[in-house]
Design an enzyme around this catalytic site. Structure first.
Site: not given
Ligand code: NAD
Length: 493
Positions: A183, A291
């Protein structure tokens, strides 16, 4: 797109879904996404219906028994072909990443390359999946450890790496003999469509990799289903924690990589010009939406004042604009809402009393594009307890804290609730070693400002940056996507 779109282009631009190897358009509701570089509508993302998600789970579940029986070298050959196709389509994929995410083409190319490297790692699956054995654990008794796939695995990546992070997930899971439901992020759904198309072009059998679109409602259906055995998530910490708790409570294996607030310590003996350049690349590359981005600099001793001068000067020279313009050094952030959130943090920093030495709110793009831009922003005289020093902003905002010595710098870094990455810039081997040994973060750079591990090592976040036991990448990921079985046998004559 010039002229009539091809079927592949239509599938990408209308965010098709893929269930059992069949491409189709979701019947779910849609939302409009905009191009971050221009603010103009770019595509409609569908949110899959529960029926579509259930059908993807069933197809992946049904495909598992035959895929796990496919000989491991044969699975590896499909991965080799996939790697080759990704290489061939590298420019197309990079352009797609820039178009939907906004980062510069150079950054997008780098991220696609990192994704390809993860596929290269997965190509070694026959060796990587090997077990262990010991003859004569008892008289005439032998033990063998084998690794077996788990079943249906699920991948939920974030928006900031539309190609790279998905490529950490499904190629390796599938190489191990699992089937997969992917997804993509609902903010950047199109690159994932192309990644799935190319895997099928490489010869992946139908049903092994399935693609659905959506966000929380779709994820919740997948987390609730007992046929889904393992979940790989990368995203913000609150959602990582939610995924970890929900999936673990259902007995699933989970690796949930969360957010970050990465500190970079500058010792007074470091080469300040070179260090400032490295900080700039880390703090403002991908508009700070990484990140592993440095978001706090801890300047030790007399490093502070000259370093801040260097940083401001270098940041002034960065050209901000559309990612596909060759002169652009920094692109837009992902959305109008995210821009607003970053601007609010700049106001918070001012209210907290930090010195705003470079204000990115008044940015002018060099190419006149009018999307979601924030210029490089630098706060000096930040105190560790301030929100701008503690909370993840995920934009081009850098906080500089002054510390008197290495001891104080280590204490500041270790007080963070996050523990993704950190770095030290120094000419002293002793300081570098001391820092690496005592610092509480999983990815450490010594004179490296973005200490991203190659796919042979784990992507090893700590503390609030990771929920789970086995990380993405490397041997950890092989352990994550397989179950160990120990067979003890005695053959009596
Ligand atoms: P996000 O948490 O909003 O979304 C991540 C994924 O989860 C997306 O696919 C999204 O559709 C889905 N999602 C969102 N809300 C959900 C919910 N309530 N329930 C279930 N699913 C949900 O993160 P983002 O904004 O896409 O990405 C940015 C974040 O990702 C930053 O915090 C960044 O630090 C982090 N990140 C971490 C790493 C790492 O390796 N630790 C790598 C890249 C990005």
């Amino acid at each position: 797109m010039a002229g009539r779109p091809t079927e592949v282009e239509r599938q990408i631009y209308q965010c098709a879904i893929c269930i059992g190897g069949e491409w189709q358009f979701s019947r779910g509701r849609t939302e409009t996404l905009t191009n971050p570089a221009t603010g103009e509508p770019s595509t409609q993302i569908p949110y899959c219906t529960e029926e579509e998600v259930q059908s993807a789970i069933q197809v992946a579940h049904t495909a598992f028994p035959s895929w796990r029986q496919c000989p491991t070298p044969q699975r590896a050959r499909i991965l080799f072909r996939y790697r080759h196709l990704l290489e061939e389509h590298r420019e197309e994929l990079a352009a797609l990443v820039t178009r939907e995410h906004g980062k510069t083409l150079e950054e997008a190319r780098g991220s696609v390359q990192r994704g390809i490297e993860a596929v290269e790692f997965a190509c070694g699956i026959p060796t990587l999946m090997m077990g262990e054995s010991l003859e004569n654990v008892g008289t005439g008794v032998d033990s063998v450890l084998i690794r077996q796939p788990l079943g249906v695995c699920l991948g939920i990546p974030p928006f900031n790496f539309p190609a790279m992070v998905p490529l950490w997930m499904f190629p390796l899971a599938i190489a191990c003999g699992n089937t997969f439901i992917f997804k993509p992020s609902d903010k950047v759904p199109r690159t994932g469509v192309r990644l799935v198309e190319l895997f099928h072009e490489a010869g992946l059998p139908a049903g092994v990799l399935n693609l659905v679109h959506g966000a929380k409602e779709v994820v919740d259906v997948l987390l609730d289903d007992p046929r889904v055995k393992a979940v790989s998530f990368v995203g913000s910490s609150p959602v990582a924690q939610y995924i970890y708790q929900t999936a673990a409570a259902k007995g699933k294996r989970v690796q949930a990589l969360g957010g970050a607030k990465n500190h970079l310590v500058v010792m007074p003996d470091s080469d300040l010009k070179a260090t400032a350049k490295a900080i700039l690349a880390s703090a403002f590359g991908c508009a700070g939406e990484r990140c592993l981005a440095t978001s706090v600099v801890v300047a030790v001793g007399e490093a502070g004042a000259p370093l801040v001068r260097e940083l401001v000067q270098a940041a002034d020279a960065l050209k901000v604009g559309a990612g596909n313009h060759p002169d652009t050094a920094m692109g837009p952030v992902i959305s109008a809402a995210h821009r607003e959130r970053i601007l609010q943090y700049i106001e918070i920093g001012e209210r907290e009393g930090a010195a705003l030495v470079r204000d990115g709110r008044t940015v002018k793009t060099h190419d006149g594009s009018a999307g979601y831009y924030v210029g490089p922003t630098i706060f000096d005289r930040v105190r560790p307890e301030m929100r701008i020093a503690q909370e993840e902003i995920f934009g081009p905002v850098l906080a500089v804290i002054q510390a008197k010595d290495l001891e104080e710098a280590i204490a500041i870094v270790n007080a963070s609730r996050y523990g993704n990455a950190t770095a030290i810039f120094t000419r002293s081997g002793r300081a570098g070693r001391e820092f690496a040994s005592r610092i509480e973060a999983g990815m450490v750079g010594i004179n490296v400002s973005v200490p991203a591990p190659s796919p042979y090592f784990p992507f090893a976040g700590w503390k609030g940056s990771f929920y789970g036991d086995l990380h993405a990448h490397g041997k950890d990921a092989i352990e994550f996507y397989t179950e160990k079985k120990v067979i003890t046998s005695r053959w009596v004559s």
